[in-house]
Design an enzyme around this catalytic site. Structure first.
Site, mmCIF file in Angstrom:
data_model
loop_
_atom_site.group_PDB
_atom_site.id
_atom_site.type_symbol
_atom_site.label_atom_id
_atom_site.label_comp_id
_atom_site.label_asym_id
_atom_site.label_seq_id
_atom_site.Cartn_x
_atom_site.Cartn_y
_atom_site.Cartn_z
ATOM 1 N N LYS A 38 0.852 -1.200 0.000
ATOM 2 C CA LYS A 38 0.000 0.000 0.000
ATOM 3 C C LYS A 38 0.887 1.249 0.000
ATOM 4 O O LYS A 38 2.106 1.148 0.171
ATOM 5 C CB LYS A 38 -0.935 -0.010 1.212
ATOM 6 N N ARG A 134 -9.201 0.721 16.075
ATOM 7 C CA ARG A 134 -9.141 1.539 14.859
ATOM 8 C C ARG A 134 -10.114 0.994 13.826
ATOM 9 O O ARG A 134 -10.957 1.727 13.317
ATOM 10 C CB ARG A 134 -7.700 1.532 14.316
ATOM 11 N N TYR A 255 17.243 29.737 5.376
ATOM 12 C CA TYR A 255 16.101 30.498 5.909
ATOM 13 C C TYR A 255 16.158 30.579 7.436
ATOM 14 O O TYR A 255 16.482 29.605 8.108
ATOM 15 C CB TYR A 255 14.794 29.800 5.544
ATOM 16 N N MET A 303 12.446 24.174 0.049
ATOM 17 C CA MET A 303 11.527 23.378 -0.776
ATOM 18 C C MET A 303 12.283 22.446 -1.726
ATOM 19 O O MET A 303 11.921 21.280 -1.890
ATOM 20 C CB MET A 303 10.609 24.308 -1.570
HETATM 21 C C1 PLP Z 1 -3.799 -3.873 8.500
HETATM 22 C C2 PLP Z 1 -2.336 -3.827 8.275
HETATM 23 N N1 PLP Z 1 -1.661 -4.961 8.128
HETATM 24 C C3 PLP Z 1 -0.317 -4.981 7.922
HETATM 25 C C4 PLP Z 1 0.400 -3.813 7.857
HETATM 26 C C5 PLP Z 1 1.902 -3.878 7.663
HETATM 27 O O1 PLP Z 1 2.532 -3.406 8.829
HETATM 28 P P1 PLP Z 1 4.115 -3.263 8.902
HETATM 29 O O2 PLP Z 1 4.499 -2.248 7.905
HETATM 30 O O3 PLP Z 1 4.364 -2.791 10.295
HETATM 31 O O4 PLP Z 1 4.669 -4.606 8.604
HETATM 32 C C6 PLP Z 1 -0.251 -2.600 8.031
HETATM 33 C C7 PLP Z 1 0.518 -1.350 7.988
HETATM 34 O O5 PLP Z 1 0.169 -0.309 8.379
HETATM 35 C C8 PLP Z 1 -1.652 -2.607 8.247
HETATM 36 O O6 PLP Z 1 -2.336 -1.460 8.393
#
Ligand code: PLP
Length: 361
Positions: A38, A134, A255, A303
């Site tokens: 992701k 969550r 800056y 930047m």
């Molecule tokens: C639901 C879920 N599973 C697995 C992972 C992978 O976690 P990690 O990057 O700590 O291995 C994440 C990462 O945020 C997650 O949100």
């Protein structure tokens, strides 16, 4: 002087990526290791990552369906787990057509599933909240959901997420695991619990599927675990020097005039800034790597540029490559100098930084 291009880039070491995947898979030999790609593969370019791993991995995981469709568009054929599940009822159809596994975590998604015109033919994952608070059904609610699904064709996998698996001495991860295990025994189903730190620190959590994110990219997800020593950083963020200046004692750099020379100093300007994802909060003194040595950043991040103090480094010239993090500069050091975490730094490397796959045969 010869003309040179802006060479700011994130070099992606594909061999290191594959080695990390194989190595971590051996730590959980009975589990199917899902590669989490992701957020554009944690900033590494999800397509580069997925292409490199597609022949070894059964399932990739992404946050939401658009990320999965991008992978399909780029030719990735593996099954893809959608961690946040459907955002609308029509996502069930997209999932059916594209071999996506949907994670269902809320009642509205169960309602969509139960009211589809055409029954959904894929197995699903059900997210249980064991203490992260969550995403996921409560322990009480999940039993009702499973009862509700009794008449549907789906098999389900129970999934939960650790809130602190990097804390080896905390009792919380094992409490969470116990809650999930009780359900798994009750319903005799498959389960997934471990993220990267879970894989390293809590073998009992490996289950049927691990969800491997950060460690895949070669970054240790936990302290004080010798098993992490074999991880190889995958991304090296680098840029070139585009200017050199001598500043006299008492002169300031950048800056806000926050850095003041305490001696005659040689300052190199490097073509990377916060618009590239180098953190604006990085403090003077944050290390960079140049000509085999460490040099400190001097003054605020702009930047498009940073300034570094190369007074103690011999032979620096315009065009020299500077590593911001990667094989020689631990990203955790940059993160701690910037009041953030490695995950945020990786995922914030911006679009204008080319991700360049390096493959050694
Ligand atoms: C639901 C879920 N599973 C697995 C992972 C992978 O976690 P990690 O990057 O700590 O291995 C994440 C990462 O945020 C997650 O949100």
């Amino acid at each position: 002087m010869s003309y040179f291009l802006r060479k700011t880039q994130a070099a992606i070491d594909v061999n290191a990526l594959v080695d990390n995947y194989h190595y971590i898979s051996t730590l959980a030999p009975k589990s199917n290791t899902i590669a989490v790609v992701k957020a554009d593969g944690y900033g590494h370019d999800a397509t580069i990552v997925a292409k490199a791993l597609s022949q070894f991995v059964d399932i990739f995981a992404v946050g939401f369906i658009d990320e999965a469709l991008t992978l399909r568009h780029d030719g990735i054929k593996n099954t893809i787990l959608i961690l946040e599940g459907p955002f609308q009822q029509s996502d069930f159809t997209i999932a059916s057509e594209n071999d996506f596994i949907l994670m269902l975590h809320s009642d509205y998604q169960i309602d969509w599933l139960m009211t589809l015109d055409k029954p959904f033919d894929k197995d699903i994952w059900l997210k249980v909240d064991t203490g992260m608070n969550r995403l996921g059904f409560s322990i009480q609610r999940i039993r009702e959901v499973i009862a509700q699904l009794a008449g549907t064709p789906q098999q389900f996998v129970l999934c939960s997420h650790f809130s602190s698996s990097e804390q080896v001495n905390s009792t919380k991860p094992l409490e969470q695991l116990t809650l999930l295990n009780d359900l798994v025994k009750e319903f005799t189903c498959k389960f997934s619990m471990a993220n990267s730190a879970g894989i390293f620190n809590f073998p009992a959590s490996h289950g049927d599927y691990t969800r491997l994110g950060l460690a895949l990219y070669g970054i240790s997800p936990t302290e004080n675990n010798a098993l992490t020593a074999r991880l190889k950083p995958v991304m090296t963020l680098q840029a070139n020097i585009i200017a050199l200046h001598q500043v006299e004692m008492g002169e300031t750099v950048g800056y806000g005039d926050t850095w003041c020379a305490e001696r005659t100093s040689q300052i190199a300007t490097v073509a990377i800034g916060y618009a590239d994802g180098y953190p604006r909060n990085a403090k003077s003194g944050t290390p960079v790597y140049i000509r085999g040595q460490i040099a400190p950043m001097a003054g605020r991040v702009s930047m498009d540029m940073i300034t570094i103090d190369v007074t103690d480094i011999e032979g620096v010239v315009i065009g020299d490559t500077v590593e911001l993090w990667g094989k020689n500069i631990n990203i955790d050091c940059v993160a701690s100098n910037s009041d953030t975490i490695n995950y945020e730094l990786l995922t914030r490397v911006s679009k204008r930084v080319p991700k360049v796959a390096l493959v050694k045969s």
